[in-house]
Scaffold this motif. Sequence first.
Motif, PDB file in Angstrom:
ATOM      1  N   ALA A 211       0.817  -1.215   0.000  1.00 20.94           N
ATOM      2  CA  ALA A 211       0.000   0.000   0.000  1.00 20.94           C
ATOM      3  C   ALA A 211       0.849   1.261   0.000  1.00 20.94           C
ATOM      4  O   ALA A 211       0.375   2.334   0.361  1.00 20.94           O
ATOM      5  CB  ALA A 211      -0.917   0.000   1.215  1.00 20.94           C
ATOM      6  N   SER A 212       2.101   1.140  -0.432  1.00 19.52           N
ATOM      7  CA  SER A 212       2.975   2.320  -0.398  1.00 19.52           C
ATOM      8  C   SER A 212       2.647   3.306  -1.509  1.00 19.52           C
ATOM      9  O   SER A 212       2.838   4.508  -1.356  1.00 19.52           O
ATOM     10  CB  SER A 212       4.441   1.881  -0.503  1.00 19.52           C
ATOM     11  OG  SER A 212       4.658   1.171  -1.717  1.00 19.52           O
ATOM     12  N   ALA A 213       2.165   2.821  -2.651  1.00 15.51           N
ATOM     13  CA  ALA A 213       1.813   3.693  -3.777  1.00 15.51           C
ATOM     14  C   ALA A 213       0.299   3.732  -3.913  1.00 15.51           C
ATOM     15  O   ALA A 213      -0.343   2.706  -4.105  1.00 15.51           O
ATOM     16  CB  ALA A 213       2.442   3.192  -5.077  1.00 15.51           C
ATOM     17  N   LYS A 214      -0.253   4.931  -3.791  1.00 13.51           N
ATOM     18  CA  LYS A 214      -1.699   5.097  -3.925  1.00 13.51           C
ATOM     19  C   LYS A 214      -1.995   6.128  -4.995  1.00 13.51           C
ATOM     20  O   LYS A 214      -1.482   7.247  -4.948  1.00 13.51           O
ATOM     21  CB  LYS A 214      -2.321   5.523  -2.593  1.00 13.51           C
ATOM     22  CG  LYS A 214      -2.274   4.436  -1.527  1.00 13.51           C
ATOM     23  CD  LYS A 214      -3.012   4.862  -0.274  1.00 13.51           C
ATOM     24  CE  LYS A 214      -3.012   3.751   0.766  1.00 13.51           C
ATOM     25  NZ  LYS A 214      -3.735   4.147   1.989  1.00 13.51           N
ATOM     26  N   ALA A 215      -2.825   5.748  -5.975  1.00 14.46           N
ATOM     27  CA  ALA A 215      -3.183   6.655  -7.062  1.00 14.46           C
ATOM     28  C   ALA A 215      -4.342   7.542  -6.624  1.00 14.46           C
ATOM     29  O   ALA A 215      -5.309   7.070  -6.024  1.00 14.46           O
ATOM     30  CB  ALA A 215      -3.561   5.865  -8.305  1.00 14.46           C
ATOM     31  N   THR A 216      -4.245   8.824  -6.945  1.00  9.20           N
ATOM     32  CA  THR A 216      -5.288   9.773  -6.553  1.00  9.20           C
ATOM     33  C   THR A 216      -6.513   9.600  -7.437  1.00  9.20           C
ATOM     34  O   THR A 216      -6.425   9.650  -8.665  1.00  9.20           O
ATOM     35  CB  THR A 216      -4.770  11.215  -6.676  1.00  9.20           C
ATOM     36  OG1 THR A 216      -3.562  11.339  -5.918  1.00  9.20           O
ATOM     37  CG2 THR A 216      -5.793  12.197  -6.156  1.00  9.20           C
ATOM     38  N   SER A 217      -7.664   9.427  -6.819  1.00 10.04           N
ATOM     39  CA  SER A 217      -8.908   9.289  -7.570  1.00 10.04           C
ATOM     40  C   SER A 217      -9.367  10.656  -8.072  1.00 10.04           C
ATOM     41  O   SER A 217      -9.034  11.699  -7.500  1.00 10.04           O
ATOM     42  CB  SER A 217      -9.993   8.660  -6.687  1.00 10.04           C
ATOM     43  OG  SER A 217      -9.580   7.402  -6.202  1.00 10.04           O
ATOM     44  N   HIS A 218     -10.151  10.646  -9.140  1.00 11.18           N
ATOM     45  CA  HIS A 218     -10.557  11.894  -9.777  1.00 11.18           C
ATOM     46  C   HIS A 218     -11.768  11.628 -10.663  1.00 11.18           C
ATOM     47  O   HIS A 218     -12.153  10.479 -10.879  1.00 11.18           O
ATOM     48  CB  HIS A 218      -9.413  12.475 -10.605  1.00 11.18           C
ATOM     49  CG  HIS A 218      -8.843  11.487 -11.584  1.00 11.18           C
ATOM     50  ND1 HIS A 218      -7.978  10.479 -11.207  1.00 11.18           N
ATOM     51  CD2 HIS A 218      -9.048  11.322 -12.909  1.00 11.18           C
ATOM     52  CE1 HIS A 218      -7.662   9.747 -12.256  1.00 11.18           C
ATOM     53  NE2 HIS A 218      -8.305  10.227 -13.306  1.00 11.18           N
ATOM     54  N   SER A 219     -12.369  12.677 -11.188  1.00 13.01           N
ATOM     55  CA  SER A 219     -13.521  12.562 -12.086  1.00 13.01           C
ATOM     56  C   SER A 219     -13.180  13.110 -13.457  1.00 13.01           C
ATOM     57  O   SER A 219     -12.337  14.001 -13.599  1.00 13.01           O
ATOM     58  CB  SER A 219     -14.724  13.338 -11.520  1.00 13.01           C
ATOM     59  OG  SER A 219     -15.199  12.749 -10.331  1.00 13.01           O
ATOM     60  N   HIS A 220     -13.850  12.549 -14.461  1.00 14.99           N
ATOM     61  CA  HIS A 220     -13.825  13.092 -15.826  1.00 14.99           C
ATOM     62  C   HIS A 220     -15.253  13.498 -16.156  1.00 14.99           C
ATOM     63  O   HIS A 220     -16.130  12.638 -16.288  1.00 14.99           O
ATOM     64  CB  HIS A 220     -13.370  12.038 -16.839  1.00 14.99           C
ATOM     65  CG  HIS A 220     -11.971  11.561 -16.653  1.00 14.99           C
ATOM     66  ND1 HIS A 220     -10.920  12.002 -17.421  1.00 14.99           N
ATOM     67  CD2 HIS A 220     -11.438  10.679 -15.772  1.00 14.99           C
ATOM     68  CE1 HIS A 220      -9.796  11.409 -17.032  1.00 14.99           C
ATOM     69  NE2 HIS A 220     -10.090  10.596 -16.030  1.00 14.99           N
ATOM     70  N   ASN A 221     -15.494  14.764 -16.290  1.00 16.83           N
ATOM     71  CA  ASN A 221     -16.819  15.265 -16.653  1.00 16.83           C
ATOM     72  C   ASN A 221     -16.747  15.795 -18.078  1.00 16.83           C
ATOM     73  O   ASN A 221     -16.236  16.890 -18.325  1.00 16.83           O
ATOM     74  CB  ASN A 221     -17.257  16.357 -15.668  1.00 16.83           C
ATOM     75  CG  ASN A 221     -17.258  15.856 -14.237  1.00 16.83           C
ATOM     76  OD1 ASN A 221     -17.819  14.819 -13.942  1.00 16.83           O
ATOM     77  ND2 ASN A 221     -16.606  16.584 -13.339  1.00 16.83           N
ATOM     78  N   ALA A 222     -17.219  14.980 -19.005  1.00 13.84           N
ATOM     79  CA  ALA A 222     -17.122  15.323 -20.424  1.00 13.84           C
ATOM     80  C   ALA A 222     -18.411  15.977 -20.889  1.00 13.84           C
ATOM     81  O   ALA A 222     -19.508  15.470 -20.636  1.00 13.84           O
ATOM     82  CB  ALA A 222     -16.837  14.068 -21.249  1.00 13.84           C
ATOM     83  N   PHE A 223     -18.263  17.113 -21.574  1.00 11.22           N
ATOM     84  CA  PHE A 223     -19.395  17.825 -22.154  1.00 11.22           C
ATOM     85  C   PHE A 223     -19.280  17.795 -23.679  1.00 11.22           C
ATOM     86  O   PHE A 223     -18.185  17.907 -24.233  1.00 11.22           O
ATOM     87  CB  PHE A 223     -19.400  19.298 -21.715  1.00 11.22           C
ATOM     88  CG  PHE A 223     -19.792  19.532 -20.289  1.00 11.22           C
ATOM     89  CD1 PHE A 223     -21.093  19.887 -19.954  1.00 11.22           C
ATOM     90  CD2 PHE A 223     -18.849  19.428 -19.272  1.00 11.22           C
ATOM     91  CE1 PHE A 223     -21.458  20.128 -18.643  1.00 11.22           C
ATOM     92  CE2 PHE A 223     -19.205  19.662 -17.947  1.00 11.22           C
ATOM     93  CZ  PHE A 223     -20.516  20.012 -17.637  1.00 11.22           C
ATOM     94  N   TRP A 224     -20.433  17.676 -24.326  1.00 12.40           N
ATOM     95  CA  TRP A 224     -20.532  17.825 -25.769  1.00 12.40           C
ATOM     96  C   TRP A 224     -21.482  18.984 -26.079  1.00 12.40           C
ATOM     97  O   TRP A 224     -22.439  19.230 -25.337  1.00 12.40           O
ATOM     98  CB  TRP A 224     -21.066  16.557 -26.433  1.00 12.40           C
ATOM     99  CG  TRP A 224     -20.119  15.412 -26.468  1.00 12.40           C
ATOM    100  CD1 TRP A 224     -19.344  15.007 -27.525  1.00 12.40           C
ATOM    101  CD2 TRP A 224     -19.850  14.474 -25.418  1.00 12.40           C
ATOM    102  NE1 TRP A 224     -18.612  13.893 -27.188  1.00 12.40           N
ATOM    103  CE2 TRP A 224     -18.905  13.538 -25.896  1.00 12.40           C
ATOM    104  CE3 TRP A 224     -20.315  14.341 -24.108  1.00 12.40           C
ATOM    105  CZ2 TRP A 224     -18.419  12.487 -25.133  1.00 12.40           C
ATOM    106  CZ3 TRP A 224     -19.836  13.302 -23.327  1.00 12.40           C
ATOM    107  CH2 TRP A 224     -18.893  12.390 -23.838  1.00 12.40           C
ATOM    108  N   ARG A 225     -21.232  19.666 -27.179  1.00 12.11           N
ATOM    109  CA  ARG A 225     -22.083  20.775 -27.624  1.00 12.11           C
ATOM    110  C   ARG A 225     -22.639  20.425 -29.005  1.00 12.11           C
ATOM    111  O   ARG A 225     -21.872  20.204 -29.950  1.00 12.11           O
ATOM    112  CB  ARG A 225     -21.298  22.077 -27.694  1.00 12.11           C
ATOM    113  CG  ARG A 225     -22.103  23.297 -28.145  1.00 12.11           C
ATOM    114  CD  ARG A 225     -21.185  24.514 -28.263  1.00 12.11           C
ATOM    115  NE  ARG A 225     -21.900  25.720 -28.630  1.00 12.11           N
ATOM    116  CZ  ARG A 225     -22.195  26.077 -29.886  1.00 12.11           C
ATOM    117  NH1 ARG A 225     -21.848  25.296 -30.902  1.00 12.11           N
ATOM    118  NH2 ARG A 225     -22.822  27.222 -30.131  1.00 12.11           N
TER     119      ARG A 225
END
Length: 438
Positions: free
Chosen positions: A239-253
């Motif tokens: 558990a020494s390396a932990k990846a940071t969680s995040h969001s992808h909010n994709a918009f289309w026009r």
Amino acid sequence: MRVNSNTRARTRAAVGLTVAALAAGATAGAGPATAQPKAAPAAAADCNAAYRIEQKLSTGTTWRMCWRYDGKAGLVLENISYQPKGEPKQIKVLNSARLGQIHVPYDDGKVEYDDLTGFDFAQGLMNLAPGECPGGTIRTVKVPDSWNEDPNVKGLCTTTRSRGHAYRMQGDTANKVFQTEGKDLLVYTVNQVGWYEYMTEWRFQDDGTITMNVGATGSLSWDDYDAGDGRGWPIGKGASAKATSHSHNAFWRLDFALDGSTKNKVEQYDSTVTAPTRGQRAPTTKTTRTKVTKELAGDSKAYRWWRMVSATGKNKDGHARSYEIVPGPTTRYPGRSYTKHDLYVTQYNKCELFASNNPGNCGAGAGKSVDKWVNGQALTHPVVWMNIGFHHIARDEDQQPMPVHWQGFSIAPRDVTAMNPLTPAELGWQNGHWRPRS
């Protein structure tokens, strides 16, 4: 994922110099792609051959459109129309279609990015290897204000793809089965942003459906293996390396122009299901229509859908042509005002181009995000903004390279043609109240 703030500038410079492509075989199919290296000036509305995409699919439908490359939005498709077999002329669907933003907030609250307007998405256009565009054509794109010495990138793939069964129907006897394989026109680019590589994909089906997807691939950022706040996911041994969680909010026009007119009408449909009453064998469902006459911030829910209705065109049955909006799976991000809704419909304004961090000056008090533009204007030229979110909690399988995770939605024809445009001639008489042939 991105690099941290100390190395971000170096990563951005590297993007401008990168010519590597994704691994060959990222798309299915067979046969080599043909490169067309000549770059041309920006396309006009009635684009010349260098900026025209025209494809007749083997099932009989022809798609036509123009393309151009924007310095922030990347690939923009314009004047999109199709002609199913049996229709006398092209049916216009959209004035333009493009990404409206990719918003990436990190769970630890330390950073968030607007990839299109704040992190040089368009500059990261990648060269594509022939194996990535099987059976198709790789076109050369001139990147505006390119960081590279040579701004010309072999970065736009147009090809065709089989999608499996378009339909299957067994007749009255086992002697006849009607079935065909559906065919798609596939148009896509790859843009590198930090450690990520975004695949922006447009699928134009032979039945008139358009599906737009963004796929994120590339690498996890080793600089982000530091999620010591308890929000990250362990990557690798222990558990020494932990990846940071995040969001992808994709918009289309999407700027609709059904049958060539921008005076389209928006409708919302909601259904309610009521438990059986005495004498009923099953629950009842009632569907109601609401005409959307003013700008809308809408939320997807069970038994709700929207459609864009032509103001001028009808099919051969006399029904108004329309396109239904079909949202894909989404995780709505509640952290920002502009990501709190799934769909926005705004009145057309030429400076309202990006769902967040919009660089244009839209006037005093107009705001820089799509939610601020929903302010009660009457809809005479509606523009649709679709927001599809994905919460990326990394996993061991995300390395190395990271499998593509897709997010997107579709628009599907509703009464554009009187029957399924792929209907075999033998069944063409079965329109409306079907009855056995005498």
